[in-house]
Design a protein around this motif. Sequence first.
Motif, PDB file in Angstrom:
ATOM      1  N   LEU A 414      -7.698   3.618  -0.591  1.00 10.97           N
ATOM      2  CA  LEU A 414      -7.622   4.741   0.335  1.00 10.97           C
ATOM      3  C   LEU A 414      -6.508   4.598   1.360  1.00 10.97           C
ATOM      4  O   LEU A 414      -6.016   5.597   1.879  1.00 10.97           O
ATOM      5  CB  LEU A 414      -8.967   4.892   1.074  1.00 10.97           C
ATOM      6  N   ASP A 415      -6.127   3.372   1.664  1.00 11.62           N
ATOM      7  CA  ASP A 415      -5.121   3.176   2.712  1.00 11.62           C
ATOM      8  C   ASP A 415      -4.423   1.837   2.502  1.00 11.62           C
ATOM      9  O   ASP A 415      -5.045   0.868   2.038  1.00 11.62           O
ATOM     10  CB  ASP A 415      -5.777   3.204   4.090  1.00 11.62           C
ATOM     11  N   GLU A 416      -3.141   1.805   2.836  1.00  8.29           N
ATOM     12  CA  GLU A 416      -2.355   0.566   2.815  1.00  8.29           C
ATOM     13  C   GLU A 416      -1.491   0.542   4.060  1.00  8.29           C
ATOM     14  O   GLU A 416      -0.745   1.496   4.319  1.00  8.29           O
ATOM     15  CB  GLU A 416      -1.477   0.484   1.564  1.00  8.29           C
ATOM     16  N   ARG A 417      -1.594  -0.522   4.826  1.00 10.85           N
ATOM     17  CA  ARG A 417      -0.851  -0.639   6.075  1.00 10.85           C
ATOM     18  C   ARG A 417      -0.190  -2.008   6.154  1.00 10.85           C
ATOM     19  O   ARG A 417      -0.679  -2.989   5.589  1.00 10.85           O
ATOM     20  CB  ARG A 417      -1.794  -0.483   7.279  1.00 10.85           C
ATOM     21  N   HIS A 418       0.922  -2.070   6.920  1.00  8.29           N
ATOM     22  CA  HIS A 418       1.633  -3.321   7.108  1.00  8.29           C
ATOM     23  C   HIS A 418       1.688  -3.660   8.598  1.00  8.29           C
ATOM     24  O   HIS A 418       1.991  -2.798   9.432  1.00  8.29           O
ATOM     25  CB  HIS A 418       3.046  -3.224   6.528  1.00  8.29           C
TER      26      HIS A 418
END
Length: 452
Positions: A414-418
Motif C-alpha cells: 500500500l505504501d513505500e517511503r524512504h
Amino acid sequence: MSGRAGLVKALVVIGLVLGVIGSITAWFLSFEGYLPGDAMVRTWATAKDRPSDDKANDSWVVGDVAVRSRFDAVTGFGIADGQDGKKLWEFVPPGRAQICGSAPRADEGVLLVAYGTESSATSGGSGKPAAPGKGKGCSTVIAFDTKDGRELWGVPRTVSGGRFLGGEFLEAGGGLALVEHERTEQEARTPGGNRSLRALDLRTGKARWTAAVPGACGVWDTFVGKEQVHAVLACGGEDADDPGSDSGGDVELMAAAFDRGTGALKWNVPIDARRPVSTDSTVFIESADPLVLRVVRSSNSNSGEATGTFVSFDQDGRTRPGIELSGDYGQIDAAEVVGERMYALAWTYSKGRHYRLVAFDLKTGEEVWNDELDEPAAGLAVRGDRVTVLCEWSTQASAITELLVYDAGNGEELDERHFREEAPSGYFFEHDGRIIVAGAAGDHAFTAFERW
C-alpha cells in the motif's frame, strides 16, 4: 526540409535525454527521501541518552507518552503535537538500587517496574546465592501512571538470593498486575502447591488472587489474555523454578491457563504431546488470544538459524497445527500475532539475508500470503489492517532507510517511503500517523518520523 527534420530529430534526442535525467533525478530524490509523497522525515528526537550498560533497557508508547527504562532510571517523554519528545517525568531508584525488571506490556496507562540492589555473595562453597540482606535482589515492585510518572503503589517481592536472575517476572493486562515471587528451597519443598504467582489490582495494588500453580512446577513466563491468564510452567525436578538452570530432561516445559478472576488452574498440558520440551529449549509467549508459543529447540548464534515450532492452543488447551521456525519460506525472525493470523519476517541467505513477509492462518498452520521484500527487513509492526515493515538499505549495509506498508488481509503493498535520515533501529511504534523509533543506549531515546 532536411534542416527541419534534423531539428525535430535533435529535439527528440534532447527530450529523451532530459526524460532520462529527470527519471534518474526523481529516483534519486525518492531514494534519499526528498521527493514529496515518497519520504519519511524526522520531526523531532529526544535529548541524547546517557551512556548505559544496557541493563533492563526497554521502551513503551502509552497514549501520548513514550517511556524508556534503563538500569538507572525510568523516563517519560511527551509525544503529543507540540511536545516534541520533551521529558515529562523521571523516576530514579533510591541509593545504589537499579531497575532490574519490567512488564513487557503497559495496560490502562500503568507500567510495572522492579528495582533492587544486586549482591554476588554466595553461600559457602555451593555457588548458590546467599540469603539476601535487606533490600538485596530485585525485591521491590512499583506501578507508575505513565501520563505523569506518579507512583500508584509499591509492594515487596520475595527473592531467594541477592543476584538479578533475569527473566520476565512481571506482567500487566486486563486490569491485573502479575508478580512472580522467587521460592526458597524450603518453600519449594513445602506441601500445598506453589504460591509464587500473585495477581494484584493494576491501579491500586490490592491483592486479587494467588494462582493455583502445582507444587512441582515453577513459573517461567506469563501473559494476561482476554479470558484467561496463560503461563509457561516448568514441572518436575529440583530446578523447576530456575529459568537459568541446565536440568535438561529432568524438567518439562508445559503450557497452562488460569482463571482470570480467581487464579484457579484451568488446564496444564505438555507443549508437545510426543516430544517433551526440556529446559534446554527456549519458550516464550507470543500471544494470549489465542495462546501462541515460540518453541526454539536449538539455535546457532553465529548463523542465526534455529529449529523449533510456533505452537498454538485453543481455549481448552488443545494444540492446533504448528508453524515451523524454518520452512520453504525461510527462517522466521520476527513475528507478531493479531487474532487468528501470524505475520512473520522470514529470511534465506545468499550473499546476505533476503527477506519475505509471510502471513499464516493459526487455525490451519498454512500460509495465507507471501511477499518477497527487495531489501533486508529490520522491524515489523501490525496495527489494525496494516502491516508495517522497516528495511535496511541493502544486504551489505545495515542503515534503516525504507518503510513499507502492506494490507494485512491480502499482502498488497500500500505504501513505500524512504527515510531522509536513517532510522536508529528496527524497534518502532505507530502513533497518530507518525513512526516513533526507539534508539540504542547512548543515542536518542526516541526519534519521530512522519510522512512527507
